[in-house]
Enzyme design. Structure first.
Site, short mmCIF file in Angstrom:
data_model
loop_
_atom_site.label_atom_id
_atom_site.label_comp_id
_atom_site.label_asym_id
_atom_site.label_seq_id
_atom_site.Cartn_x
_atom_site.Cartn_y
_atom_site.Cartn_z
N LYS A 51 0.86 -1.43 0.08
CA LYS A 51 0.14 0.10 -0.13
C LYS A 51 1.29 1.09 0.13
O LYS A 51 0.49 2.10 -0.40
CB LYS A 51 -0.83 -0.24 1.09
CG LYS A 51 -1.93 0.73 1.75
CD LYS A 51 -2.65 1.20 0.06
CE LYS A 51 -3.38 2.73 0.17
NZ LYS A 51 -3.60 3.53 1.04
N GLU B 188 0.98 6.81 -6.69
CA GLU B 188 -0.54 7.80 -6.20
C GLU B 188 0.36 9.34 -6.92
O GLU B 188 0.02 10.12 -7.38
CB GLU B 188 -0.87 7.89 -5.16
CG GLU B 188 -2.27 8.26 -5.22
CD GLU B 188 -2.89 8.13 -4.27
OE1 GLU B 188 -3.27 6.92 -4.17
OE2 GLU B 188 -3.30 9.02 -2.69
O1 LIG Z 1 -5.38 4.51 -1.97
C1 LIG Z 1 -6.35 5.08 -1.90
O2 LIG Z 1 -7.08 4.84 -1.02
C2 LIG Z 1 -5.24 6.60 -0.98
O3 LIG Z 1 -4.80 6.24 -0.95
C3 LIG Z 1 -6.03 7.06 0.85
O4 LIG Z 1 -4.83 5.61 1.11
C4 LIG Z 1 -5.81 8.37 1.01
O5 LIG Z 1 -6.12 9.18 0.20
C5 LIG Z 1 -4.19 8.32 0.85
O6 LIG Z 1 -3.75 8.07 2.63
C6 LIG Z 1 -4.12 10.19 1.18
O7 LIG Z 1 -2.63 10.13 1.72
P1 LIG Z 1 -1.17 11.33 1.81
O8 LIG Z 1 -2.80 12.15 2.82
O9 LIG Z 1 -0.43 10.71 1.58
O10 LIG Z 1 -1.46 12.38 0.23
#
Ligand SMILES: O=C(O)[C@H](O)[C@@H](O)[C@H](O)[C@H](O)COP(=O)(O)O
Length: 314
Positions: free
Chosen positions: A166, A173
């Site tokens: 993850k 991401e």
């Molecule tokens: O895969 C997901 O659904 C996202 O990644 C989710 O886990 C969340 O929106 C992030 O944790 C945001 O992460 P940041 O705050 O580090 O941008």
């Protein structure tokens, strides 16, 4: 199957709904009595059939630690705790070892999908013993997207592997978002381009860069206006990107794009850059180049050394 779910916020609350839709019985506990099915963690544990399974869906770090510690005192040998939060993978081994002291199993599960997961399903990445993962499969099947299991679920490896996967997912991401964002800025800066939203929308089908993130950017531009005028360019981070970069350093893996995207978020939080002050001051010192002062006026520093080179730019 009947499981306990601790934490009924944006993620946990929707997951409870999706699990119930999928035929899983869920008893949920949250500190907010308006969301909670039971009044305490003790009551949640008492409501579950043995061997019990309790899914923890609370903020990573101290809060997850506290829930795991409490569950250690409430659950029994043969039960299992699943951490579905965005925990750092190094926390998992510690949780597994602590729970194992009293015979409780532990599975870590990275969960992706955000607020859309309720209807789209959640991407799941888990780590732990195969027998525990197998026992929990009805729960994973109810949460993951419809379709082939391997397209929305992975048993990535030992304890910690789920959160490690993850973490890397979130690093990717960051990089993807940054890349779309830089394209957005350049298209917006160029006056011959009059339909920036249209460009992004045209990329959503058929092109090499189509993706769900791209679809969401188009959605945001259509909702907020092409230039996103009401949104401040200030971006937080909750840890996953930092951990990815830390791991890149530990493993000597070059990650220039993801690292730059993390640093771009740090830069977004600065009203004025101390580093760029130093760069401006140095240009001014060695070359006499103008600096901007607060108030917007450009000024040129006093000429430099008495040797008289200060007026010449190099
Ligand atoms: O895969 C997901 O659904 C996202 O990644 C989710 O886990 C969340 O929106 C992030 O944790 C945001 O992460 P940041 O705050 O580090 O941008």
């Amino acid at each position: 199957m009947h499981i306990g779910l601790v934490g009924l916020g944006k993620m946990g609350g929707n997951m409870r709904t999706r699990l119930r839709r999928g035929g899983i019985e869920v008893t949920g506990f949250d500190n907010n009595p308006e969301l909670s099915d039971v009044e305490s963690l003790e009551a949640l544990v008492a409501a579950l059939p043995t061997p019990r399974a309790v899914w923890v869906m609370v903020p990573a770090g101290a809060i997850t630690q506290s829930v795991v510690d409490q569950l250690k005192g409430l659950l029994s040998e043969g039960d299992v705790v699943i951490d579905g939060g965005n925990s750092k993978y190094t926390d998992d081994a510690a949780h597994a070892a602590s729970l194992a002291e009293v015979g409780i199993g532990f599975v870590d599960c990275g969960v992706s999908g955000g607020i859309w997961g309720l209807d789209n399903g959640y991407g799941l990445m888990c780590g732990g013993e195969a027998a525990l993962v197998e026992r929990l499969m009805p729960v994973f099947d109810a949460l993951r997207p419809e379709g082939p299991r391997e397209e929305g679920f992975v048993h990535a490896g030992a304890v910690g592997a789920g959160h490690y996967a993850k973490m890397v997912h979130n690093g990717i991401e960051y990089g993807l978002m940054q890349s779309y964002a830089e394209g957005f800025e350049l298209l917006t800066a160029k006056d011959i381009v009059t339909d920036v939203t249209g460009c992004f929308k045209a990329w959503t089908r058929g092109t090499v860069v189509r993706s769900w993130l791209l679809d969401l950017l188009v959605r945001a531009m259509e909702q907020e206006g092409a230039n996103l005028p009401h949104i401040r360019g200030y971006v937080n981070d909750s840890g996953e990107g930092r951990w990815t970069v830390e791991e890149a350093i530990l493993e000597s893996v070059p990650m220039p794009a993801i690292t730059a995207s993390l640093f771009a978020r740090f830069a977004s939080r600065q009203d004025d850059s101390p580093a760029m002050k130093a760069v401006a001051a140095l240009r001014n010192q060695f070359g006499g180049h103008a600096v901007e002062s607060f108030g917007g006026e450009a000024s040129v520093a006093e000429a430099g050394p008495s040797s008289g080179t200060g007026s010449t730019s190099h």
